[in-house]
Design a protein around this motif. Structure first.
Motif, PDB file in Angstrom:
ATOM      1  N   ASP A 409      -7.357  20.142  -6.763  1.00 44.03           N
ATOM      2  CA  ASP A 409      -8.540  20.408  -5.948  1.00 44.03           C
ATOM      3  C   ASP A 409      -9.675  19.439  -6.229  1.00 44.03           C
ATOM      4  OD1 ASP A 409      -8.693  21.596  -8.517  1.00 44.03           O
ATOM      5  OD2 ASP A 409     -10.373  22.825  -7.858  1.00 44.03           O
ATOM      6  N   LYS A 410      -9.479  18.521  -7.182  1.00 43.45           N
ATOM      7  CA  LYS A 410     -10.530  17.580  -7.550  1.00 43.45           C
ATOM      8  C   LYS A 410     -10.199  16.138  -7.175  1.00 43.45           C
ATOM      9  CE  LYS A 410     -13.073  20.752  -9.558  1.00 43.45           C
ATOM     10  NZ  LYS A 410     -14.371  21.190  -8.984  1.00 43.45           N
ATOM     11  N   ARG A 422     -11.637  19.164   3.381  1.00 38.05           N
ATOM     12  CA  ARG A 422     -11.195  19.963   2.237  1.00 38.05           C
ATOM     13  C   ARG A 422      -9.665  19.999   2.143  1.00 38.05           C
ATOM     14  NH1 ARG A 422     -14.048  23.407  -0.741  1.00 38.05           N
ATOM     15  NH2 ARG A 422     -15.759  23.302   0.764  1.00 38.05           N
ATOM     16  N   ASP A 446     -12.873  13.845  -9.290  1.00 38.93           N
ATOM     17  CA  ASP A 446     -13.837  14.556 -10.129  1.00 38.93           C
ATOM     18  C   ASP A 446     -13.137  14.961 -11.427  1.00 38.93           C
ATOM     19  OD1 ASP A 446     -15.999  15.906 -11.093  1.00 38.93           O
ATOM     20  OD2 ASP A 446     -16.067  17.426  -9.515  1.00 38.93           O
ATOM     21  N   THR A 492     -22.750  18.787  -4.774  1.00 38.74           N
ATOM     22  CA  THR A 492     -22.326  20.170  -4.992  1.00 38.74           C
ATOM     23  C   THR A 492     -21.004  20.476  -4.308  1.00 38.74           C
ATOM     24  OG1 THR A 492     -23.626  20.879  -3.072  1.00 38.74           O
ATOM     25  CG2 THR A 492     -24.705  20.948  -5.237  1.00 38.74           C
ATOM     26  N   ASP A 493     -20.622  19.636  -3.313  1.00 36.05           N
ATOM     27  CA  ASP A 493     -19.368  19.830  -2.584  1.00 36.05           C
ATOM     28  C   ASP A 493     -18.678  18.477  -2.455  1.00 36.05           C
ATOM     29  OD1 ASP A 493     -17.252  20.462  -0.972  1.00 36.05           O
ATOM     30  OD2 ASP A 493     -18.447  21.046   0.773  1.00 36.05           O
ATOM     31  N   THR A 495     -15.978  17.739  -1.180  1.00 38.24           N
ATOM     32  CA  THR A 495     -15.228  17.575   0.070  1.00 38.24           C
ATOM     33  C   THR A 495     -16.144  17.257   1.249  1.00 38.24           C
ATOM     34  OG1 THR A 495     -15.310  19.910   0.733  1.00 38.24           O
ATOM     35  CG2 THR A 495     -13.562  19.252  -0.800  1.00 38.24           C
ATOM     36  N   SER A 496     -17.442  17.135   0.998  1.00 41.75           N
ATOM     37  CA  SER A 496     -18.406  16.833   2.052  1.00 41.75           C
ATOM     38  C   SER A 496     -18.578  15.322   2.174  1.00 41.75           C
ATOM     39  CB  SER A 496     -19.757  17.476   1.735  1.00 41.75           C
ATOM     40  OG  SER A 496     -20.783  16.926   2.558  1.00 41.75           O
ATOM     41  N   GLN A 499     -22.299  14.285   1.601  1.00 41.60           N
ATOM     42  CA  GLN A 499     -22.758  14.262   0.212  1.00 41.60           C
ATOM     43  C   GLN A 499     -22.177  13.076  -0.547  1.00 41.60           C
ATOM     44  OE1 GLN A 499     -22.883  17.788  -2.195  1.00 41.60           O
ATOM     45  NE2 GLN A 499     -23.096  19.157  -0.417  1.00 41.60           N
TER      46      GLN A 499
END
Length: 886
Positions: A409-410, A422, A446, A492-493, A495-496, A499
């Motif tokens: 997921d990272k 995502r 990440d 903070t996200d 997958t954005s 950002q």
């Protein structure tokens, strides 16, 4: 644009003229006829060409796909190069005299002419399929892994059956009639990459190293001309990448075979791109031609059982087996710091007639790749290479290491125009760059840093990423790719897209990689600089290292893609554990410092021991006076985990008497006599601490520090292990004969004053490996090899590391394919073929990690297990069009 290129008629005229003007070098023949009646021409090049069949040969095939004109252009240019240089160039002379070249400039004459005269991007031949469609993809018409299809309109339609086409029948007949062919090169476009052949058995083949080195050395020749880097990519098991290709058919006959994908477009700008592609590939093709003999019956046999006996932090002891009746050979050993590296004079580290070699001056905690071959002393013909040997050296004794991998997921990519970013995480490859459908794309990784100590001192860090596909990078010399460290608190996200796109960049790692150096199938690594390592240390307290991989963000007019794909090692598109983006860190734990006052100080004088002072010099008779200091080490840590990183003894002058200018003073460690009141007889054999100081040094600086070197620090650790006191003596030397001349050293312990004092800096770090696992067994379960073992019962045990090697028992944890690392007592070899014999080794490791000696078994199954191939699945419409030949 097309008029600069040769058409098939011009190619035929060139070949006929070349053969007529150089009949001793070139023979021209037709090996078959196409559907439309064109001859399939093959030129044979060799000195005394009438005897060409007696020499080892290279087979060249070009323009199998009609729109890939590079094959025809390179063939014509190469023949002209040979004719221009055969009398003066020693490499050309060598190739002609010892080898033969069979060259088919265009295996698809009908399709090539159709591409020239009507539809530039036609791919297939011109077979009338009888249903209104035309053409068979000739590179899907060979019989290895041939797939039946009724989709005649597909660009990759393989024909009604294998070898249904006159073109593939022609090359089949020729190859079957010429057993002297040892290398086959099949030239295509595009990608700037070598695709060596497969046997589809899911494991390394004995010729795999030969194929990689052949391609790597050809790539090096290309790099010399244009500085362009070609990749080497065989694909990753268990993917079934291609059906019915010529490359695999040649390989199935024992011929080293590879596809060479040239350039970034099928029919590029001739004056700029095509001329570059031709010029850079001429020396590479010449290299391959010259090496055909090294894979023939004239060559020495391949070295066997190439392995490693021991590996330290700075050395590796290599060994192999000799072969009878080849005493007239010597061995060449090559060392590289990356996989798929060339083997040449630049990395030739040893030549020996022995069957072992010790490589020295290696770096601790570093990966090395070794290649070995024999060379005949008389004719200089080389053998095929032994399977590549991989090792990782031990860490420096104060260091620890850790390899970080992102969780699924990272790791993923975010696209400007893609929906559901995502969903890309843990699933898709990292798409990095820009194209017309996705817009700008970034790779995002990440890393969780919580498993590293917050106060770690980072000695080295390296981020590695595997490029798996560059077919979407279509523009030569355009754009660059880089890795940035982002401010983790600003995202903070992950997958954005917004950002990630707008996140503040703290630092960009190392150098950017421009498009000509971005290879496919060869790991890219970025080593952290000193500034970046200090930044890494600051991020340890935040617990995250957030990386963004970026490429070009704009496209020139008329272009639709400059996109690179990197593997994430997860999901149905990933290659598994071996291909995950990694962050390898070498660090030291926070050190402790101890200052000790001497428990005893006295002076050995001519008539006994003087307990009232610590002095060094000469008495009234010219006899030496030697001072001694004794230090008692307290129990600080376990004796097996005491590692001294720095040590010194500090002395301060209290007074001096008639010190002559030639006098010098040195400190030594007494290790031979436990009696503090007795001096060893051979003082000159003591372990010295640092360098001696002169009387002038003492006059300038009354306080002197003597530093322990690595050998002296090792002795301190041994004395701590044995619970012995530390005895240091300070001795005088002089060129003259001083009389009544000495230095009195201060002996004080008050407030902050401590003299003499022993200063130790140490870390707590395990120095010895654990016992290895026991009871290793293997059996086939549901078609997969299952390994089981018993873990050692030791509180320092962290896990076990499992490795497979197809050729020899792995003696180093890095020597093979990693299957598992963790606390379980079993694993499955899901990337192997249970029908093949092989070796498995399991190593236990601690938190340093130190690796145990391996527990090894030789596996061979009596069962025959069906091997299931994983069919290709496209990740997006662009990749699907490429796979469909569109």
């Amino acid at each position: 644009m097309k008029k600069q290129y040769f058409c098939y008629r011009q190619t035929q005229e060139f070949l006929e003229q070349a053969a007529a003007s150089h009949p001793e070098l070139i023979q021209l023949q037709s090996i078959g006829e196409t559907h439309e009646g064109r001859p399939i021409l093959l030129a044979t090049l060799s000195q005394n060409v009438a005897f060409s069949h007696l020499k080892p040969a290279l087979l060249y095939t070009g323009t199998v796909h009609a729109r890939e004109w590079i094959g025809n252009e390179l063939a014509v240019a190469f023949i002209q190069y040979v004719l221009d240089n055969y009398q003066t160039n020693p490499d050309v002379i060598d190739a002609l005299s010892r080898n033969t070249l069979y060259m088919v400039p265009c295996l698809n004459p009908d399709g090539f002419e159709y591409s020239h005269n009507h539809f530039s991007f036609w791919r297939k031949n011109r077979r009338d399929n009888g249903d209104g469609t035309f053409g068979v993809d000739l590179n899907r018409n060979f019989d290895v892994n041939f797939r039946q299809s009724v989709q005649t309109n597909s660009n990759v339609y393989g024909g009604p059956n294998a070898f249904s086409e006159p073109e593939t029948q022609a090359i089949k007949r020729f190859v079957e009639a010429h057993n002297n062919i040892r290398i086959a090169l099949d030239y295509h476009s595009q990608g700037n990459v070598f695709f060596p052949a497969h046997k589809f058995n899911h494991e390394a083949e004995i010729e795999g190293t030969d194929l990689n080195i052949l391609c790597a050395n050809m790539a090096q020749e290309i790099f010399k001309v244009t500085k362009r880097r070609y990749g080497i990519h065989r694909g990753k098991p268990p993917a079934n990448l291609i059906h019915g290709s010529g490359r695999e058919w040649y390989y199935s006959r024992g011929i080293l075979a590879t596809v060479v994908e040239v350039g970034s477009r099928n029919i590029p700008d001739y004056l700029i791109n095509m001329t570059q592609s031709v010029d850079e590939n001429i020396p590479a093709l010449l290299y391959a031609w010259r090496n055909a003999i090294n894979y023939s019956h004239l060559a020495p046999s391949r070295p066997e059982q190439f392995t490693v006996r021991r590996v330290g932090s700075s050395y590796a002891e290599l060994l192999w087996q000799s072969t009878e009746n080849e005493h007239n050979c010597y061995y060449q050993i090559f060392r590289s710091e990356s996989q798929k590296a060339p083997c040449g004079n630049e990395n030739l580290i040893g030549i020996t007639s022995q069957t072992e070699f010790t490589d020295k001056q290696l770096k601790p905690g570093k990966s090395y790749y070794y290649n070995l071959r024999k060379v005949d002393k008389l004719n200089k013909i080389s053998s095929p290479f032994a399977p590549e040997l991989r090792i990782k050296t031990a860490l420096d004794k104060a260091d620890c290491s850790f390899t970080l991998f992102p969780t699924p997921d990272k790791v993923g990519y975010v696209g400007e125009q893609t929906k559901n970013n995502r969903d890309h995480f843990g699933n898709n490859s990292l798409f990095v760059g820009v194209n017309s459908t996705k817009g700008i794309c970034y790779g995002v990784i990440d890393y969780d840093l919580s498993r590293l100590p917050e106060d770690a001192d980072i000695a080295a860090a390296e981020f590695s990423l595997y490029p798996m596909n560059r077919v979407g990078a279509k523009i030569e010399n355009y754009g660059e790719w880089s890795v940035s460290i982002l401010d983790p608190e600003a995202v903070t996200d992950i997958t954005s897209f917004e950002q990630i796109h707008h996140a503040p960049v703290i630092q960009t790692l190392g150098d950017t990689i421009d498009s000509d150096r971005l290879t496919q199938g060869i790991w890219n690594s970025w080593s952290f600089s000193g500034v970046e390592k200090r930044l890494f240390e600051q991020l340890l307290t935040r617990g995250r290292l957030l990386l963004r991989i970026q490429g070009p963000s704009q496209l020139p007019i008329g272009n639709d893609s400059q996109m690179m794909q990197f593997d994430i090692g997860y999901g149905r598109f990933g290659g598994g554990i071996h291909y995950r983006p990694s962050l390898y860190v070498i660090y030291q734990r926070k050190p402790s410092t101890l200052q000790l006052a001497a428990s005893h100080c006295h002076t050995f004088e001519c008539d006994g021991i003087n307990h009232q002072r610590l002095a060094t010099g000469y008495d009234a008779l010219g006899q030496p006076e030697i001072g001694q200091m004794v230090f008692k080490l307290p129990k600080m840590v376990d004796e097996n985990e005491f590692v001294v990183t720095e040590a010194s003894v500090v002395l301060e002058v209290e007074s001096s008497q008639s010190v002559e200018s030639s006098m010098r003073f040195c400190v030594g460690i007494i290790d031979t006599n436990p009696d503090n009141d007795v001096l060893p007889e051979m003082l000159e054999e003591l372990e010295y601490v640092g360098y001696e100081v002169s009387s002038q040094d003492l006059a300038r600086h009354h306080t002197q520090t003597f530093l322990f070197d690595s050998s002296a620090r090792q002795l301190l650790e041994e004395m701590y292990f044995d619970e012995r006191e530390i005895r240091l003596v300070i001795m005088p030397t002089s060129e003259s004969n001083p009389i009544d001349s000495r230095v009195i050293w201060k002996t004080a312990l008050s407030g902050e004053s401590m003299s003499p004092k022993l200063v130790l800096t140490y870390v707590e770090r395990r120095k010895t490996a654990l016992p290895g696992p026991t009871d290793l067994t293997a059996h086939v379960e549901d078609g997969v090899v299952k390994l089981s073992w018993t873990n050692p019962n030791d509180p320092a045990w962290v896990g076990c590391y499992v490795v497979r090697n197809s050729f020899h028992p792995p003696r180093n944890f890095f020597d093979g394919v990693k299957l598992y690392a963790g606390k379980d007592n079993y694993t499955y070899d899901r990337f192997g073929n249970s029908n093949k014999a092989k070796y498995y080794s399991v190593f236990s490791y601690d938190d340093v990690p130190n690796y145990s000696t391996p527990t090894t078994l030789s596996f061979s199954s009596d069962e025959v297990t069906e091997v299931f191939f994983q069919e290709f699945e496209a990740q997006d419409e662009v990749e699907q069009r490429y796979r469909d030949g569109d």
